[in-house]
Write a protein that holds these residues in place. Structure first.
Motif, short mmCIF file in Angstrom:
data_model
loop_
_atom_site.label_atom_id
_atom_site.label_comp_id
_atom_site.label_asym_id
_atom_site.label_seq_id
_atom_site.Cartn_x
_atom_site.Cartn_y
_atom_site.Cartn_z
N ASP A 11 -2.84 4.17 3.24
CA ASP A 11 -1.90 5.19 3.99
C ASP A 11 -0.51 4.56 4.58
O ASP A 11 0.01 4.94 5.18
N ILE A 12 -0.50 3.60 3.45
CA ILE A 12 0.73 2.73 3.99
C ILE A 12 2.29 3.59 4.10
O ILE A 12 3.14 3.26 4.81
N ASP A 13 2.31 4.65 3.35
CA ASP A 13 3.57 5.46 3.30
C ASP A 13 3.42 6.70 4.37
O ASP A 13 4.29 7.46 4.39
N SER A 14 2.44 6.60 5.44
CA SER A 14 2.31 7.65 6.41
C SER A 14 2.56 7.22 7.65
O SER A 14 2.60 6.09 7.75
N THR A 15 3.27 8.08 8.45
CA THR A 15 3.66 7.74 9.86
C THR A 15 2.35 7.82 10.60
O THR A 15 1.29 8.12 10.12
N ARG A 19 -1.22 9.31 9.89
CA ARG A 19 -2.52 8.52 9.69
C ARG A 19 -3.92 8.63 10.33
O ARG A 19 -4.90 8.52 9.87
N GLU A 26 -8.04 4.37 7.53
CA GLU A 26 -8.23 2.87 7.02
C GLU A 26 -8.74 2.30 8.25
O GLU A 26 -8.29 2.81 9.52
#
Lengths: 451, 314
Positions: A11-15, A19, A26
């Motif tokens: 979820d690195i691209d999520s705010t 998340r 995660e």
């Protein structure tokens, strides 16, 4: 030297709010610490204030994934069920809760994701996808899914009718289902009460049940739900839950272990953490979700843009195929018309490619061959390219058709198949999308909200 | 140096006034574009809103004094490292991440303690040697856990994380022990941002040759040179930030910001490219991760600190 293999968080691209709302989540250090503290507080509360008694804890499978199924009387059910599990299991025990209520805003999502490790379950939108999420969760080892199949809190204390979701979840799978019954919660914490009364609570845990031998089918689904319902009822009147029909599997270690020591907790603090009503709701039926056929897509795109027959033929030609007016009209007929001809994947692909050329201009170099096998993701992608839609436009179009989805979720449809975050686009989403196109481009009134 | 308020510090007051005015002007422009001219400014608006939150937080923290500033830098180190850990996959190894957090806390403590020999603010000796202890701890974790699989990678990533996002960035916190901290920190942050904008503008206007084609295809030699020119001029323009600086210090300051700032940017770019991520996170809507915001300061901070220490002994 081989390069290192990194594994960035999915979820690195999520705010941050996204998340919390996404699932699976995660692992997060601070989240785990907070959840541990919350679990301690809740356990202390139900053990001291409600003098919670747990019978049958030895029935809990010691390894592998399983489903806990319980009657639903109050907000206390979740902490009580949680208290029956060893505290070291809290991070892999997931109560399924209504996404539209418990995950409808940022702080709330954060609270329930952290405190009770809730799994957001779509009651209205995409039930199939939520069920799929549950299945995936149970496939990976050692996860526990808590479900309250009545779907709502019972006010009288009696066990209500179980909904079919639980049956659909476990039919034909080798995941064990453990029925539980909690007694007294409706008196301890009735709907509308602010502070639970110190009423004694009793949790009875039945023998695990195995539905792996059941073939899939609608009958089975109903049968499983009924069976679990009667098992929970039986626990409620104190009778041992035994049915001859189903093979009750004994957990591996149960024979040798003289009943596992239940996790107790010391110290007493007033609790502010109340578990929510946990419910799993299966809205509609499988039959309300007919697949979107290629003919449907063709018809709806034509309608949305009000294409004439000759325009349609021109589009086909741009895609690289001459089509006669008769052929076209057969594809556009309703499927109960005797002249109806199914539109094959390659035909739809040709048409959509033609649409792209028409809207975006011809690409230099060799023209792409129309795909012989299409899926919803490809259809969506092609329309997206043709109309130069950005992801926020797609979200907006789906919203027009009363379907809420985040850009993050949406992006999963446009990943390569096999990519970690790739998701299959369900028929329902494509249907809503086509509906949204009609509203947006033909200025049609939006459908009444489905509620 | 005692903690002082903004009214007692004209340098900081001037910066606050400038930045406040700039933000106000930008706000008015955005309002006119968005509401009156009906242009799509949603993305810019998001970035602007990020600044609206970040700048007052920054000024507020620095105004609260030395302790708050040091803790603020430590907090930034923690979130930056957290982003790094999430982007590399290190975040699943709680032994190593916790040790790095511990190391960052150690740096903050060393920054706040008085030097035992001189009694001055900040125990520089301990601060400088902190990597020794943290690296030793990180190295023995696999031994303690009796584990070997992939441990060299975990340890290496943790050491890079600590050294880069903890220790090097921590120098900015140590700068808070200087009596001229307000002027320094305001200048550095302002200059680094101007530097970024200059590189972008010159690149757009004259950019022809790629600076480092594999690391960051959008950066150009022309942009870098333009930014360096601006950075060299800026210390004279803003001389009031550090009135005690002579010509040598001014030149060095210009070089450090002009070169170091862009190197910091490129360094993070190569890390992101190797990891295959676009931003280090989405912590600040419209800006990406915290690390994307502070990347230039990670190199500029320590270099400027040591330059200042060399000439003025902090």
């Amino acid at each position: 030297m081989e390069p290192w293999r990194y594994s960035p968080a999915a979820d690195i691209d999520s705010t941050l709010p996204e998340r919390f709302r996404s699932f699976p989540r995660e692992p997060h250090l601070w989240m785990y610490v907070l959840r541990f503290v919350a679990a301690l507080v809740m356990r202390t509360w139900v053990r001291i204030w409600h003098r919670l008694e747990i019978h049958g804890a030895e029935h809990l499978p010691q390894d592998g994934s399983f489903v806990l199924v319980c009657n639903h009387q109050s907000h206390l059910d979740m902490p009580c069920l949680g208290a029956a599990l060893p505290i070291s299991w809290i991070h892999r025990a997931f109560p399924a809760v209504a996404a539209d209520y418990f995950f409808n805003n940022g702080p709330r999502s954060a609270f329930f994701a952290i405190m009770i490790n809730a799994l957001p379950f779509e009651r209205e939108g995409d039930t199939d996808q939520s069920l799929q999420l549950c299945r995936e969760l149970l496939q990976s080892d050692g996860n526990i899914l808590m479900i309250f199949p009545e779907g709502t809190r019972s006010q009288s204390g009696s066990v209500g009718r179980f909904r079919s979701g639980i049956g659909r979840l476990v039919e034909g799978s080798d995941v064990l289902v453990v029925p539980c019954h909690l007694d007294g919660a409706h008196r301890a914490f009735p709907k509308g009460a602010v502070i639970p009364r110190p009423v004694k609570l009793k949790l009875r845990i039945g023998e695990p049940r195995d539905y792996s031998a059941h073939q899939t089918g609608r009958e089975t689904v109903a049968q499983i739900s009924r069976d679990l319902e009667s098992a929970v009822r039986a626990l409620g009147i104190g009778a041992p839950s035994k049915t001859q029909k189903y093979r009750a599997r004994t957990p591996k270690n149960a024979r040798n272990s003289p009943g596992r020591r239940l996790p107790g907790s010391r110290g007493s603090r007033d609790t502010v953490v109340m578990a929510p009503p946990v419910s799993i709701w299966i809205a509609g039926d499988v039959c309300d979700n007919p697949p979107v056929t290629n003919n449907d897509t063709l018809r709806r795109v034509r309608y949305a843009f009000d294409f004439s027959d000759s325009k349609m033929m021109q589009l086909f030609e741009l895609g690289g195929r001459e089509v006669s007016r008769a052929e076209l009209s057969d594809w556009l007929k309703r499927d109960d018309n005797p002249d109806f001809q199914p539109c094959s994947d390659v035909v739809l692909a040709t048409f959509l490619n033609g649409l792209i050329v028409d809207r975006r201009g011809r690409r230099e170099g060799p023209q792409p061959e129309p795909e012989t096998r299409l899926n919803n993701n490809l259809v969506l992608t092609k329309i997206k390219i043709a109309l130069s839609l950005r992801s926020e436009d797609l979200v907006e179009i789906l919203q027009l058709a009363a379907y809420g989805i985040s850009q993050h979720e949406l992006s999963a449809f446009f990943r390569r198949p096999g990519h970690r975050q790739f998701r299959e686009c369900q028929d329902q989403i494509l249907r809503r999308f086509l509906q949204g196109l009609q509203i947006k481009y033909r200025n049609q009134d939006p459908p009444p909200p489905t509620d | 140096m005692p903690e002082f308020a903004i009214s007692a510090d004209p340098i900081f007051g001037t910066y606050a006034l400038w930045v406040g005015t700039l933000l106000a002007i930008a706000g008015v422009i955005l309002f006119v574009l968005g509401t009156l001219l009906k242009r799509d400014v949603s993305q810019v608006w998001l970035t602007y809103r990020g600044w609206l939150i970040m700048i007052p937080t920054l000024f507020g923290t620095v105004m609260l004094g030395r302790t708050a500033s040091v803790l603020g830098v430590a907090a930034l180190s923690v979130v930056s490292f957290k982003e790094f850990a999430r982007a590399t996959g290190l975040y699943k190894d709680w032994w190593h991440t916790c040790t790095v957090y511990l190391g960052i806390a150690g740096l903050a403590i060393a920054t706040l303690l008085p030097d035992p020999t001189t009694g001055a603010n900040g125990w520089h000796g301990l601060f400088r040697t902190m990597p020794v202890y943290v690296i030793a701890l990180l190295m023995i974790i696999p031994v303690i856990r009796n584990k070997t699989d992939g441990q060299l990678q975990q340890v290496s990533l943790s050491i890079v994380g600590f050294a880069y996002m903890g220790w090097m960035f921590g120098h900015l916190g140590f700068l808070a022990n200087s009596p001229h901290f307000h002027g320094y920190v305001a200048y550095l942050i302002f200059a680094v941002e101007i530097n970024d904008i200059a590189a972008f503008t010159f690149g757009k206007a004259f950019g022809k040759h790629q600076l480092r084609s594999n690391v960051s295809p959008s950066k150009t030699v022309e942009g870098a040179l333009g930014a360096l020119a601006v950075a060299m001029a800026l210390p004279w323009v803003l001389h009031f930030s550090f009135p005690h600086f002579g010509t040598t210090e001014l030149i060095l300051t210009g070089l450090i910001v002009g070169i170091g700032g862009q190197l910091g940017d490129l360094t993070l770019s190569f890390i992101k490219r190797d990891l295959g991520v676009k931003d280090m996170g989405q912590s600040i809507p419209g800006h990406g991760g915290f690390l994307d915001r502070v990347d230039s300061l990670i190199i500029v901070g320590p270099l400027f600190f040591h330059m200042d220490r060399w000439f003025h002994g902090i």
